[in-house]
Design an enzyme around this catalytic site. Sequence first.
Site, PDB file in Angstrom:
ATOM      1  N   SER A  57       0.839  -1.189   0.000  1.00 61.41           N
ATOM      2  CA  SER A  57       0.000   0.000   0.000  1.00 61.41           C
ATOM      3  C   SER A  57       0.875   1.239   0.000  1.00 61.41           C
ATOM      4  CB  SER A  57      -0.895   0.008   1.243  1.00 61.41           C
ATOM      5  OG  SER A  57      -1.532   1.260   1.426  1.00 61.41           O
TER       6      SER A  57
ATOM      7  N   TYR B 267      -2.166  -0.509  10.820  1.00 58.84           N
ATOM      8  CA  TYR B 267      -2.070  -0.972   9.438  1.00 58.84           C
ATOM      9  C   TYR B 267      -0.853  -0.373   8.741  1.00 58.84           C
ATOM     10  CZ  TYR B 267      -3.384  -1.749   4.553  1.00 58.84           C
ATOM     11  OH  TYR B 267      -3.398  -2.113   3.230  1.00 58.84           O
TER      12      TYR B 267
END
Length: 338
Positions: free
Chosen positions: A142, A155
């Site tokens: 990501s 995260y």
Amino acid sequence: MEPTRSEIVVITGASAGVGRATARLYARRGAWIVLVARGRDGLRAAAEEVEALGGRALVQPADVSDARQVEAVAEAAEEAFGPIDVWVNCAFATVFAPFAEITAEEYARVTDVAYHGFVNGTRAALARMLPRDRGTVVQVGSALGERAIPLQSAYCGAKHAVNGFTSAVRTELLHRHSRVRVTVVQLPAVNTPQFSWVRSRLRGHPSPVPPIYQPEVAARAIVHAAGHPGRKQYLVGAATWATIWANRLAPAALDRYLARTAFDTQQTDARPESPPGGNLFTPSDDLPGTDAGAHGVFDTCSHPHSWHAALSRHRGTVTAAATAAAGAAVLAVRSLRR
């Protein structure tokens, strides 16, 4: 001549979202796909889609945070289908909340899934690929693994860890002159069902930060990366590229910008759909809409294509075309001067 063997692919997090879209794309290529996730309803639906699209499916319910379960998946995959060609680590878990409101147990759980799950998958894959000296591991990363944002500290930390871990493994493979490859696909905001399932303490419905892309954009990048794993990483979407470079060039300014904007852009005015606990410790089978497919609730504002991702997949062709165009321009200028 022997018939061409179908590609054998393991996908974690395959019951929904990006993993589900990737399974569909591989199925259209006739691949044999091992579908891994906790949610059995989503896995069964994904398997039906794979078979209908021309692939073969093997359902393997497992929690990727448990190394023994992941090892069992790899054993079952090779016993049923044969040698694994591609292993895609795509399992996901997070908590939307300020760091001070996330418990130690929640933080550990996100890390176990979003980081240790990738470590476990990579270990199981390499244990089989290294002796054969072939195979590819794709880490679904990501932009948040390069540039962290508020409300997703667990995260972001896990995705940063995946980048560091993968770089270390890559250099070890280079040291031993292995033909096994590992690459990372850095994704932008993607419209997946997870935003209706995550554990959240926000006042509104959790939302990906715009611009938002459909899961099929991510799936195309993942399948391409698996077939062309020589690059260290693939950046999907202009927003990913811009975020990473902005962080490198002006990190302090980006800190202030995110502090001012990112709390509001990560939630809508709608009330959260999922129970307060979300699917962090409980499979999505226990939540409403257990087979949500690949898409989340942001279809109306999500992009089905990314010109930047398409250019990235064909970087060599684009570079050659640009070089040819520049050469033609130089020749044209010279001819005008004569």
